[in-house]
Design a protein around this motif. Structure first.
Motif, mmCIF file in Angstrom:
data_model
loop_
_atom_site.group_PDB
_atom_site.id
_atom_site.type_symbol
_atom_site.label_atom_id
_atom_site.label_comp_id
_atom_site.label_asym_id
_atom_site.label_seq_id
_atom_site.Cartn_x
_atom_site.Cartn_y
_atom_site.Cartn_z
ATOM 1 N N THR A 124 0.879 -1.436 0.023
ATOM 2 C CA THR A 124 -0.014 0.102 -0.098
ATOM 3 C C THR A 124 0.921 1.413 0.073
ATOM 4 N N PRO A 125 0.377 2.300 -0.721
ATOM 5 C CA PRO A 125 1.122 3.483 -0.741
ATOM 6 C C PRO A 125 1.327 4.380 0.553
ATOM 7 N N GLU A 126 0.421 4.153 1.362
ATOM 8 C CA GLU A 126 0.496 4.537 2.812
ATOM 9 C C GLU A 126 1.434 4.089 3.645
ATOM 10 N N ASP A 127 1.590 2.524 3.566
ATOM 11 C CA ASP A 127 2.535 2.246 4.350
ATOM 12 C C ASP A 127 4.062 2.537 3.783
ATOM 13 N N ARG A 128 4.286 2.527 2.446
ATOM 14 C CA ARG A 128 5.400 2.981 1.719
ATOM 15 C C ARG A 128 5.942 4.435 2.103
ATOM 16 N N LYS A 129 4.776 5.300 2.356
ATOM 17 C CA LYS A 129 5.095 6.739 2.698
ATOM 18 C C LYS A 129 5.640 6.712 4.058
ATOM 19 N N ILE A 130 4.933 5.675 5.018
ATOM 20 C CA ILE A 130 5.455 5.881 6.325
ATOM 21 C C ILE A 130 6.757 5.405 6.470
ATOM 22 N N VAL A 131 7.302 4.213 5.629
ATOM 23 C CA VAL A 131 8.650 3.997 5.801
ATOM 24 C C VAL A 131 9.498 5.068 5.482
ATOM 25 N N ALA A 132 9.187 5.888 4.365
ATOM 26 C CA ALA A 132 10.034 7.186 4.048
ATOM 27 C C ALA A 132 10.148 8.126 5.114
ATOM 28 N N ILE A 133 8.807 8.263 5.692
ATOM 29 C CA ILE A 133 8.683 9.457 6.866
ATOM 30 C C ILE A 133 9.873 8.939 8.122
ATOM 31 N N TYR A 146 10.318 6.387 -2.828
ATOM 32 C CA TYR A 146 9.180 5.477 -2.394
ATOM 33 C C TYR A 146 8.214 5.506 -3.578
ATOM 34 N N GLN A 147 7.439 4.707 -3.648
ATOM 35 C CA GLN A 147 6.227 4.606 -4.567
ATOM 36 C C GLN A 147 5.184 5.103 -4.238
ATOM 37 N N ASP A 148 4.619 6.062 -4.743
ATOM 38 C CA ASP A 148 3.257 6.774 -4.340
ATOM 39 C C ASP A 148 2.324 6.037 -4.841
ATOM 40 N N SER A 149 0.953 6.680 -4.688
ATOM 41 C CA SER A 149 -0.295 5.955 -4.840
ATOM 42 C C SER A 149 -0.593 5.508 -6.409
ATOM 43 N N ASN A 150 0.348 6.479 -7.366
ATOM 44 C CA ASN A 150 0.253 5.949 -8.929
ATOM 45 C C ASN A 150 1.312 4.981 -9.155
ATOM 46 N N GLY A 151 1.932 4.649 -8.257
ATOM 47 C CA GLY A 151 3.130 3.603 -8.695
ATOM 48 C C GLY A 151 4.546 4.201 -9.247
ATOM 49 N N MET A 207 10.810 11.118 -4.606
ATOM 50 C CA MET A 207 11.539 11.703 -3.560
ATOM 51 C C MET A 207 10.625 12.016 -2.473
ATOM 52 N N TYR A 208 10.833 11.724 -1.139
ATOM 53 C CA TYR A 208 9.885 11.986 -0.307
ATOM 54 C C TYR A 208 10.392 13.469 0.201
ATOM 55 N N GLN A 209 9.388 14.372 0.288
ATOM 56 C CA GLN A 209 9.620 15.787 0.702
ATOM 57 C C GLN A 209 9.361 15.875 1.996
ATOM 58 N N PRO A 210 10.337 16.025 3.101
ATOM 59 C CA PRO A 210 9.932 16.182 4.423
ATOM 60 C C PRO A 210 9.309 17.652 4.713
ATOM 61 N N THR A 211 8.298 17.541 5.783
ATOM 62 C CA THR A 211 7.433 18.764 6.148
ATOM 63 C C THR A 211 8.462 19.623 7.282
ATOM 64 N N ALA A 212 7.922 20.365 7.638
ATOM 65 C CA ALA A 212 8.716 21.266 8.887
ATOM 66 C C ALA A 212 8.546 20.342 10.234
ATOM 67 N N ALA A 213 7.441 19.741 10.398
ATOM 68 C CA ALA A 213 7.326 18.757 11.391
ATOM 69 C C ALA A 213 8.227 17.589 11.470
#
Length: 207
Positions: A110-119, A131-136, A140-146
């Motif tokens: 799932t894209p949610e799990d892949r993004k969690i790994v990147a975070i 990481y692979q987004d929801s479109n496959g 590159m993961y873009q970090p937020t201020a948090a």
């Protein structure tokens, strides 16, 4: 004087320990703890060797032996405790993330799990990964201020851990130096005093 030596040694052994636990901020300094330890390393073997040759002082032998064994145990337990605590700290700091965790950012279903790994990887390493987004698509993961704030906090925690580890290593070296002094001083002083007492007795018998 000899009959009071065992009591003096007990005071030198117990008083620094009691003061340190009463107020570590004031009584943990080396110039308070070390003088008593240095005196103890000389007076205990001296008193033990002297007591062995005086019938009326034989009961003090057990006091000197008790201090020697207890002090040796305290040094050993202190070093062992610091060693294993340091190993646990190093192990914890080196095992924050599995080595192959970055692969999960591409392989999880799932894209949610892949993004969690990147975070998670960014929070721990500060390195954005692909990481692979929801479109496959590989992005590159873009970090937020948090995310950046959390990474900064993790860096601060790791720096504190390294500082604690350096402090523990310094304490371990100190225990090694103290142990070396304690045993060398014990052997030298005991041997010298014991041999001198033996020679004196042989001289008295020959006369």
């Amino acid at each position: 004087m000899l009959k009071y030596l065992s009591g003096i040694c007990l005071v030198l052994w117990l008083l620094p320990w009691a003061l340190k636990h009463f107020s570590a901020a004031y009584f943990s300094a080396w110039y308070i703890q070390w003088p008593a330890f240095v005196l103890l390393g000389v007076l205990v073997p001296y008193g033990l060797a002297k007591s062995l040759y005086h019938v009326d002082l034989h009961r003090h032998v057990y006091v000197f032996l008790l201090i020697f064994v207890a002090q040796s145990a305290m040094l050993g337990v202190g070093y062992t405790g610091l060693y294993f605590a340091g190993q646990m700290l190093v192990s914890a700091s080196h095992s924050r993330l599995p080595q192959d965790m970055s692969l999960s950012a591409l392989s999880l279903p799932t894209p949610e799990d892949r993004k969690i790994v990147a975070i998670t990887i960014y929070h721990e390493s500060g390195q954005p990964i692909i990481y692979q987004d929801s479109n496959g698509q590989s992005v590159m993961y873009q970090p937020t201020a948090a995310d950046k704030n959390l990474y900064a906090k993790n860096i601060e925690v790791m720096q504190q851990e390294r500082q604690v580890l350096r402090s523990m290593q310094a304490q371990m070296r100190e225990i090694l130096y103290l142990s070396a002094y304690f045993y060398v001083a014990f052997l030298l002083v005991f041997s010298l005093v014991f041999n001198r007492q033996s020679q004196r007795i042989r001289t008295d018998h020959t006369e």
